[in-house]
Design a protein around this motif. Structure first.
Motif, mmCIF file in Angstrom:
data_model
loop_
_atom_site.group_PDB
_atom_site.id
_atom_site.type_symbol
_atom_site.label_atom_id
_atom_site.label_comp_id
_atom_site.label_asym_id
_atom_site.label_seq_id
_atom_site.Cartn_x
_atom_site.Cartn_y
_atom_site.Cartn_z
ATOM 1 N N ALA B 24 0.823 -1.211 0.000
ATOM 2 C CA ALA B 24 0.000 0.000 0.000
ATOM 3 C C ALA B 24 0.859 1.262 0.000
ATOM 4 N N CYS B 25 2.034 1.174 0.632
ATOM 5 C CA CYS B 25 2.911 2.340 0.768
ATOM 6 C C CYS B 25 3.341 2.903 -0.590
ATOM 7 N N SER B 26 3.741 2.023 -1.492
ATOM 8 C CA SER B 26 4.197 2.517 -2.790
ATOM 9 C C SER B 26 3.053 3.228 -3.505
ATOM 10 N N GLY B 27 1.850 2.661 -3.401
ATOM 11 C CA GLY B 27 0.680 3.285 -4.016
ATOM 12 C C GLY B 27 0.372 4.634 -3.371
ATOM 13 N N ALA B 28 0.496 4.702 -2.048
ATOM 14 C CA ALA B 28 0.181 5.945 -1.328
ATOM 15 C C ALA B 28 1.157 7.050 -1.712
ATOM 16 N N LEU B 29 2.439 6.700 -1.810
ATOM 17 C CA LEU B 29 3.455 7.698 -2.183
ATOM 18 C C LEU B 29 3.123 8.314 -3.529
ATOM 19 N N LEU B 30 2.834 7.438 -4.480
ATOM 20 C CA LEU B 30 2.551 7.890 -5.841
ATOM 21 C C LEU B 30 1.273 8.743 -5.880
ATOM 22 N N GLU B 31 0.220 8.229 -5.222
ATOM 23 C CA GLU B 31 -1.071 8.932 -5.255
ATOM 24 C C GLU B 31 -1.013 10.255 -4.503
ATOM 25 N N LEU B 32 -0.317 10.266 -3.357
ATOM 26 C CA LEU B 32 -0.200 11.510 -2.590
ATOM 27 C C LEU B 32 0.516 12.566 -3.421
ATOM 28 N N TYR B 33 1.597 12.127 -4.074
ATOM 29 C CA TYR B 33 2.363 13.062 -4.892
ATOM 30 C C TYR B 33 1.507 13.579 -6.052
ATOM 31 N N ARG B 34 0.879 12.632 -6.761
ATOM 32 C CA ARG B 34 0.096 13.007 -7.941
ATOM 33 C C ARG B 34 -1.081 13.911 -7.546
ATOM 34 N N PHE B 35 -1.782 13.498 -6.497
ATOM 35 C CA PHE B 35 -2.995 14.210 -6.109
ATOM 36 C C PHE B 35 -2.698 15.611 -5.585
ATOM 37 N N THR B 36 -1.569 15.748 -4.887
ATOM 38 C CA THR B 36 -1.296 17.055 -4.265
ATOM 39 C C THR B 36 -0.429 17.958 -5.146
#
Lengths: 115, 190
Positions: B24-36
């Motif tokens: 989940a961490c790798s997905g969260a890093l990517l999504e947090l970066y992309r989304f913000t």
């Protein structure tokens, strides 16, 4: 003629950064507290025995419980003080990351052995 | 095919909570970066933001479940002291590792590091989730906060990775054993 009273800046933050900064700094403080308590428990038999909150888990129970309490207490205080304020998030973030970096170092056993 | 309760708990801790958290961490890093950072119109709808908030909450639950089961369920079995004069140390993983110069490092470096660094993961991800839930897409406008959240999430990933690696290796050299045996299936001869 309808003219807006003031221009709306879509890139302006909707809420002050104090609450976020409080969470960031307290996470750094909590992590650092964990590393310092682990180090202290490793170096002093007295501290080690006083950190045994749950015997089957040993001093790890006290190190982590105390660190979590320090983290949550710091968070609560900072949130209460900063939630409606805009603070120097860059400097606070840098301090939090420095504390986190130190925590990473101080949990690494070869570094612990240097003390 | 059977499994002991202690092995089952180790599986739940490592493969269930730990490995899922790492994924989940790798997905969260990517999504947090992309989304913000992105300003595309599709990110302005509430759906993706709500999904990412739920995702972050799930990660917080996984991280705390991993460290709490590790410290309070499995670790006591790992560090159990054998009776004086015990020769068979297979039920005492810590002592088994410490009994040989070829395996002692898995305890003195691996477990000593793992047992502390692992706790940085739930602390970091709880903070990241709180900040994201509070600010949502407004985090785009708080550059320094966003940078701190991403760095803490990255450290959380690193901490969970170190803990996961040493957990897997320690369980390979000195597995936590014992407890009731659970029969999973009865194998037939072929």
């Amino acid at each position: 003629m309808n003219t807006p009273d003031r221009a709306v800046n879509l890139n302006a933050p909707a809420r002050p950064n104090g609450s976020g900064a409080a969470a960031v700094l307290s996470a750094g403080v909590g992590s650092f507290a964990l590393a310092v308590l682990a180090l202290a428990g490793d170096k002093s038999a007295l501290i080690k025995s006083s950190l045994v909150f749950y015997k089957p888990t040993g001093p790890l129970s006290g190190v982590t419980t105390a660190a979590i309490l320090i983290w949550l207490f710091t968070w609560g205080i900072l949130e209460w003080r900063w939630r409606k304020r805009t603070v120097a998030a860059g400097r606070i973030g840098a301090i939090a990351l420095a504390l986190l970096g130190l925590s990473l170092l101080l949990t690494f056993p070869p570094v612990v052995d240097l003390f | 095919m059977e499994i002991t309760t202690r092995s089952l708990w180790t599986l739940i801790h490592g493969m269930g909570f730990g490995a899922l958290y790492l994924l989940a961490c790798s997905g969260a890093l990517l999504e947090l970066y992309r989304f913000t950072t992105s300003h595309t119109p599709s990110d302005s709808t509430p759906g993706p933001e709500r999904f990412l908030k739920g995702y972050m909450i799930a990660m917080v639950v996984l991280a705390w479940a991993a460290v709490l089961t590790g410290a309070y369920v499995i670790y006591p079995w790992y560090r159990a002291a054998p009776p004086p004069g015990a020769i068979d140390l297979s039920m005492y993983p810590q002592r088994l590792l410490m009994s040989s110069p070829t395996t002692i490092g898995w305890h003195s470096l691996g477990m000593e590091w793992k047992e502390h660094i692992a706790w940085l993961a739930p602390i970091s991800i709880t903070m990241a989730a709180f900040v994201f839930i509070r600010y949502g897409r407004d985090l785009r406008n708080h550059r320094q906060l966003r940078a701190a959240v991403l760095c803490f999430t990255l450290v959380s990933f690193l901490a969970a990775g170190v803990a996961g690696f040493f957990g897997a290796m320690i369980n390979k050299y000195a597995p936590v054993q014992g407890g009731h045996t659970i029969q999973l299936s009865r194998g037939g001869e072929k």
